[in-house]
Design an enzyme around this catalytic site. Structure first.
Site, PDB file in Angstrom:
ATOM      1  N   GLN A 198      -6.361   1.560  -6.863  1.00 15.33           N
ATOM      2  CA  GLN A 198      -7.593   0.940  -6.724  1.00 15.33           C
ATOM      3  C   GLN A 198      -8.801   1.845  -6.897  1.00 15.33           C
ATOM      4  OE1 GLN A 198      -7.929  -0.878  -2.366  1.00 15.33           O
ATOM      5  NE2 GLN A 198      -7.306  -2.680  -3.531  1.00 15.33           N
ATOM      6  N   PHE A 199      -8.671   3.080  -6.335  1.00 11.98           N
ATOM      7  CA  PHE A 199      -9.629   3.944  -6.714  1.00 11.98           C
ATOM      8  C   PHE A 199      -8.996   5.334  -7.059  1.00 11.98           C
ATOM      9  CE2 PHE A 199     -11.942   1.042  -3.721  1.00 11.98           C
ATOM     10  CZ  PHE A 199     -13.140   0.875  -4.234  1.00 11.98           C
ATOM     11  N   ALA A 200      -9.565   5.870  -7.659  1.00 12.11           N
ATOM     12  CA  ALA A 200      -8.852   7.399  -8.327  1.00 12.11           C
ATOM     13  C   ALA A 200      -8.522   8.122  -7.088  1.00 12.11           C
ATOM     14  CB  ALA A 200      -9.570   7.885  -9.211  1.00 12.11           C
ATOM     15  N   ASP A 201      -9.486   8.347  -6.051  1.00 12.64           N
ATOM     16  CA  ASP A 201      -9.303   8.966  -4.933  1.00 12.64           C
ATOM     17  C   ASP A 201      -7.839   9.006  -4.146  1.00 12.64           C
ATOM     18  OD1 ASP A 201     -12.410   9.457  -4.126  1.00 12.64           O
ATOM     19  OD2 ASP A 201     -11.821   7.732  -5.266  1.00 12.64           O
ATOM     20  N   PHE A 202      -7.248   7.439  -4.311  1.00 15.47           N
ATOM     21  CA  PHE A 202      -6.078   7.290  -3.727  1.00 15.47           C
ATOM     22  C   PHE A 202      -4.804   7.827  -4.235  1.00 15.47           C
ATOM     23  CE2 PHE A 202      -8.357   3.225  -1.988  1.00 15.47           C
ATOM     24  CZ  PHE A 202      -9.037   3.839  -1.129  1.00 15.47           C
ATOM     25  N   GLU A 207       1.399   4.086  -2.807  1.00 11.56           N
ATOM     26  CA  GLU A 207       1.045   4.616  -4.192  1.00 11.56           C
ATOM     27  C   GLU A 207       2.183   5.404  -4.916  1.00 11.56           C
ATOM     28  OE1 GLU A 207      -3.060   3.799  -2.496  1.00 11.56           O
ATOM     29  OE2 GLU A 207      -1.267   4.610  -1.774  1.00 11.56           O
ATOM     30  N   LEU A 263       0.895  -1.109  -0.175  1.00  4.82           N
ATOM     31  CA  LEU A 263       0.035   0.001   0.056  1.00  4.82           C
ATOM     32  C   LEU A 263       0.950   1.369  -0.045  1.00  4.82           C
ATOM     33  CD1 LEU A 263      -2.801  -1.152   2.751  1.00  4.82           C
ATOM     34  CD2 LEU A 263      -2.950  -0.494   0.259  1.00  4.82           C
ATOM     35  N   HIS A 281     -14.023   7.444  -2.138  1.00  3.44           N
ATOM     36  CA  HIS A 281     -14.262   6.384  -3.052  1.00  3.44           C
ATOM     37  C   HIS A 281     -15.121   6.742  -4.346  1.00  3.44           C
ATOM     38  CE1 HIS A 281     -13.060   4.386   0.284  1.00  3.44           C
ATOM     39  NE2 HIS A 281     -12.587   3.151  -0.520  1.00  3.44           N
TER      40      HIS A 281
END
Length: 668
Positions: free
Chosen positions: A430-434, A408, A406, A475
């Site tokens: 995993q999600f664009a937010d991250f 990014e 984990l 998310h």
């Protein structure tokens, strides 16, 4: 930092099996950067260069390291590692032109000092953010490991930079993946003026290695033989048994962080004690004691260095200041690439959902490009949270379909490192937010590296995005506008399965950095017949998905479906333009539809303020005003975070407000 005391004010050298010639080579290597720095300090005072970051007192670390590695092994230096550049025999006139912002410098005047790389010399320079280069080293080392090159990559960090999250992420990934990286920490006691006791609560970096499952070694950084012999031995072993090692080099910076900041914050007695450990004076005395260096040889070496420096400076100073070339500046934002749109070889097609189209394109790109590496959280056995890579690990192997920790930022940086060393990379958020956790790698490394020193960034970042699933504020964000402002990136946002596959294939073909947005709400809600074979769609080209004459709706992603549904519901005769590519966007298509209808509304799912619609509407107002029969309008989501409760989320999204506004536009 270990403070100097009377018991540490001498260096003990042991030549072991080094020949006289090798000892003199190390001496020559040490002399050149010191003499350059002496000259640069004079030029700085004369105003002939703008800034100088001093490595005075730390030269033995760079020189020991660069001589210990093979010439084709990558080194990632920082701003106190002049010896890496001179040790790799970079032409001094180009180096000095770089310092002066001249055209023949490595960045063509676009960046300063040591913020550059040279693939020819297997050097990858830093950016000012200090920590990100550790992840690049991971990617370079991963490429070496995948290619079975049996090579080492060496990356520098200062002790201050070790406080950055990128430091932890870089070490952690290297340890988990057993990458052949030597992490050299120049432990010089200060981060600018902040002493180490205010940076971290441990004494030595050798205490940190075991926490990562990593070997650590401590060397006297002012002892060039200690550094050279230690790194030589480690490199030989790591080439056979790939793994990361942390090397802590104890040293001291004798001048300011950069020259203007001075050293008043350093206790006088500490400065005096470390001055006795000068790496050049001590090594010089040792060579004289053992009869390897005599006065004549010493004078000859120093004179040769001074002449080489002066000759190179004259060349650099005689070069004319840069004459700005607008066409060249704009052209160099991207690595040169002329797309050839590929049509499917067979007419055979199958109905596929949006999610299947993306998976299909990714799989066929893996077959087309054996050097394509996929990285992301849970993309291996699990197949990713949206199952796009389901079965990929069995088909292509765990070396190419890589589950990641984990982290990014490190994985995005590793993707760039892979590109530097000849690979292609796809990184799945995993999600664009991250992606916010890896923002720096995207906007400052991936986006700028070609403009700065001509290096491509062959990386595609896949971004599952969008609201409508009651997933809340972390998310569901639409964050494409965060990156739309950044030159050097390309941004794609498909609205249908055909474009999703073709644009993804095209993005992977292109050796430039892409953000590829995939609306989660489209994954399993729409399907269409698309070619089974590999094909591509033109990047930068919008699509007129519906024609009419009452008004123009310009949109992208989920907005295309909303626009089509509303046009059908209200029996509107409208042009619906799907941008598809957001950066660069299709000005020709926008102008054409404005000329045709004279009334325009932009629809986006993103929050209204500062969105992509604001820029395009402004462009229309400036360039197409004479064709307009009404004010240019736009609609987007509320200027709030994305709420969780379904009714709140429905209010947040622009659908109802868009209906009201387009009716207002038509009545204008």
């Amino acid at each position: 930092m270990e403070p100097a005391t009377s018991s540490t004010t001498q260096l003990t050298f042991d030549r072991k099996d080094l020949s006289d010639e090798q000892l003199l080579t190390l001496y020559k290597s040490l002399i050149l950067p010191r003499r350059i720095e002496e000259k640069m300090l004079i030029l700085l005072r004369q105003g002939r260069i703008s800034k100088w970051f001093s490595g005075w007192g730390q030269e033995a670390i760079s020189i020991g390291a660069v001589n210990a590695l093979q010439e084709d092994e990558f080194i990632l230096p920082m701003h106190r590692n002049l010896g890496i550049f001179t040790g790799r025999n970079i032409p001094l006139e180009r180096l000095f032109a770089q310092f002066q912002g001249k055209k023949s410098g490595f960045t063509k005047g676009r960046d300063r000092s040591f913020h550059f790389g040279s693939i020819e010399h297997h050097i990858v320079g830093m950016i000012s953010h200090l920590g990100p280069q550790l992840a690049l080293a991971d990617g370079i080392a991963l490429a070496n490991k995948l290619s079975d090159e049996k090579k080492v990559c060496l990356v520098f960090s200062g002790d201050g930079a070790s406080s950055e999250g990128d430091f932890h992420e870089g070490l952690n990934v290297a340890a988990v993946w057993k990458l052949p990286v030597i992490f050299v920490i120049e432990h010089n006691g200060y981060g600018l003026s902040t002493p180490n006791e205010e940076q971290f609560a441990f004494k030595n970096f050798t205490d940190k290695g075991p926490g990562y499952g990593m070997e650590t070694v401590k060397v006297q950084g002012n002892n060039v033989l200690d550094v050279f012999q230690t790194i030589s031995s480690l490199a030989q072993d790591i080439r056979k048994n790939p793994r990361p090692v942390l090397v802590e080099a104890i040293t001291f910076r004798m001048r300011g962080h950069e020259e203007a900041s001075g050293t008043k914050y350093v206790p006088k007695d500490l400065m005096e004690e470390w001055s006795k450990l000068d790496p050049i004076d001590n090594f010089e005395a040792y060579l004289e004691d053992i009869g390897v260096l005599d006065a004549e040889t010493k004078e000859k070496i120093n004179q040769e260095a001074k002449v080489a420096i002066q000759d190179a400076l004259e060349i650099a100073f005689n070069e004319e200041p840069i004459s700005p070339n607008l066409e060249e500046e704009l052209k160099d934002i991207y690595f040169p690439f002329d797309q050839e749109v590929i049509q499917a070889k067979s007419s055979k097609s199958t109905e596929k959902r949006f999610v299947d189209a993306i998976s299909d394109g990714l799989s066929q790109s893996m077959e087309k490009f054996p050097n394509l590496i996929l990285m992301g959280q849970d993309i291996g056995e699990y197949g990713g949270v949206f199952k796009i890579t389901d079965g990929f690990k069995n088909q292509f192997g765990g070396e190419r379909v890589r589950n990641t920790p984990l982290c990014e930022s490190a994985i995005l940086g590793a993707g760039l490192g892979l590109s530097i060393n000849g690979y292609k990379a796809m990184v799945e958020m995993q999600f664009a937010d991250f992606v916010s956790v890896g923002f720096n790698q995207i906007v400052n490394n991936l986006a700028k590296i070609h403009y700065r020193w001509g290096q491509k960034a062959d990386v595609v970042v896949r971004m599952p995005t969008g609201a409508g699933m009651a997933a809340g504020p972390f998310h569901s964000q639409s964050n494409e506008a965060w990156f739309f402002h950044t030159p050097g990136l390309k941004i794609v946002y498909p609205s249908n399965p055909y474009d999703a596959k073709g644009l993804l294939n095209a993005a992977i073909e292109d050796p430039n950095p892409y953000l590829f947005f995939e609306h989660k709400g489209l994954y399993r809600s729409i399907s269409e017949e698309i070619p089974d074979d590999y094909y591509t769609v033109e990047i930068g080209k919008a699509k007129l998905v519906q024609e009419g004459d009452q008004a123009s709706i310009i949109t992208y992603g989920m907005g295309v479906l909303w626009a089509k549904q509303l046009a059908e519901e209200l029996s509107l005769s409208v042009d619906i333009v799907d941008l598809r590519t957001l950066l660069p966007w299709d000005k020709e298509a926008v102008e054409k539809t404005v000329k045709k209808t004279g009334k325009v509304i932009f629809l986006q799912e993103d929050c209204l303020t500062g969105g992509i619609g604001a820029e395009i509407c402004a462009w229309i107002s400036e360039h197409c005003f004479k064709y307009l029969d009404a004010p240019v309008m736009r609609e987007g989501s509320l200027d709030t975070p994305v709420p969780f409760a379904p009714n709140l989320e429905k209010q947040f999204l622009p659908i109802t407000r868009f209906k009201e506004k387009i009716l207002t536009l038509l009545d204008y």
